[in-house]
Design an enzyme around this catalytic site. Structure first.
Site, PDB file in Angstrom:
ATOM      1  N   TYR A 118       0.852  -1.191   0.000  1.00 27.67           N
ATOM      2  CA  TYR A 118       0.000   0.000   0.000  1.00 27.67           C
ATOM      3  C   TYR A 118       0.889   1.242   0.000  1.00 27.67           C
ATOM      4  O   TYR A 118       1.898   1.274   0.714  1.00 27.67           O
ATOM      5  CB  TYR A 118      -0.890   0.004   1.251  1.00 27.67           C
ATOM      6  CG  TYR A 118      -1.704   1.264   1.395  1.00 27.67           C
ATOM      7  CD1 TYR A 118      -2.988   1.342   0.868  1.00 27.67           C
ATOM      8  CD2 TYR A 118      -1.172   2.384   2.043  1.00 27.67           C
ATOM      9  CE1 TYR A 118      -3.731   2.507   0.973  1.00 27.67           C
ATOM     10  CE2 TYR A 118      -1.912   3.553   2.143  1.00 27.67           C
ATOM     11  CZ  TYR A 118      -3.192   3.609   1.618  1.00 27.67           C
ATOM     12  OH  TYR A 118      -3.925   4.762   1.720  1.00 27.67           O
ATOM     13  N   GLU A 206      -3.643   7.626  -3.910  1.00 25.02           N
ATOM     14  CA  GLU A 206      -3.588   6.338  -3.207  1.00 25.02           C
ATOM     15  C   GLU A 206      -3.301   5.231  -4.220  1.00 25.02           C
ATOM     16  O   GLU A 206      -4.039   5.074  -5.204  1.00 25.02           O
ATOM     17  CB  GLU A 206      -4.910   6.072  -2.501  1.00 25.02           C
ATOM     18  CG  GLU A 206      -4.857   4.828  -1.621  1.00 25.02           C
ATOM     19  CD  GLU A 206      -6.176   4.581  -0.896  1.00 25.02           C
ATOM     20  OE1 GLU A 206      -7.225   4.468  -1.572  1.00 25.02           O
ATOM     21  OE2 GLU A 206      -6.162   4.514   0.342  1.00 25.02           O
TER      22      GLU A 206
END
Ligand code: ADP
Ligand code: MG
Length: 230
Positions: A118, A206
């Site tokens: 991530y 993101e």
């Protein structure tokens, strides 16, 4: 303001952030054409809606069926996936029960994934600092990771006046346990992502998942980008 995954990736690519090759499609025919012009042998058909969790979602007309991100091995499978998605309503953990209608697809190269991570970049308007957030728990809902295993998330703050340096990028790479060619590739990835973030004046970027490929290359498989309204 939110943009679609394919638009975010087109922007990021201009800043040398590695992404799989992909083509947006407004119809089933365009999706098949897109697949035919990609190298293969794997394709991923991705519903373009303003919500995440597409892979684990379902369509309202096929509740037991597959989700909004499908791996395909042939142009024929791409056609089937595109037909199952286009014009139909996709429900994910982020859409609410009513779901969102899929009117655009993105057909991309299927990539051999070694590991998923991530990575996000957020601007704190209060302190005007840019914060990178990385985690080894890629592909998961980051809020859940933050709640259950916060130690698996590393934050690195960057003062926009002095900007991002190799030191910041190495800190992120070390936090993910990257080594060798993947380490080197991640440094370029983080530096490029920062440049894109600042120059595009984004509020949030993101990348979930950011991946290391079987060839030790770091890439963005999914990208979400947000801009302030003004
Ligand atoms: P969402 O987060 O909305 O579910 P993603 O783009 O993150 O959508 O896709 C979900 C999962 O599908 C990823 O975590 C990854 O495992 C897989 N995936 C997505 N794109 C590719 C690709 N180009 N090649 C291989 N696998 C992919
Ligand atoms: Mg994702």
């Amino acid at each position: 303001m939110n943009i679609h995954e394919y638009q975010a990736k087109e922007l990021l690519e201009k800043y040398n952030v590695a992404v799989p090759k992909g083509i947006a499609a407004m119809s089933v025919e365009e999706a098949v054409k897109a697949a035919e012009s990609l190298p293969g042998p794997l394709y991923v058909v991705k519903s373009q809606i303003h919500a995440g969790g597409r892979g684990a979602g379902h369509f309202t007309n096929d509740k037991q069926g597959k989700g909004g991100v499908r791996l395909c091995k042939t142009a024929e499978e791409v056609k089937d996936a595109a037909e199952a998605m286009m014009g139909n309503t996709l429900v994910t953990i982020q859409t609410g029960a009513e779901g969102k209608q899929v009117n655009r697809l993105y057909v991309t190269d299927g990539v051999d994934i070694d590991k998923e991570y991530y990575c996000s970049v957020v601007l704190d308007r209060g302190t005007s600092r840019v914060t990178f957030m990385v985690s080894t728990e890629g592909g998961m809902d980051i809020e859940e990771v933050a709640e259950k295993t916060p130690e698996k998330i590393t934050h690195v703050d960057i003062d926009p006046v002095t900007g991002m340096s190799g030191f910041h990028a190495r800190k992120l790479a070390f936090a993910l346990g990257l080594e060798g060619a993947a380490f080197k590739s991640s440094i370029k990835f983080f530096m490029s992502l920062y440049k894109a973030f600042v120059e595009l004046d984004a509020a949030i970027v993101e990348i979930n998942p950011m991946i290391v490929t079987d060839k030790n290359e770091v890439m963005a498989l999914d990208a979400k980008m947000n801009f302030d309204e003004n």
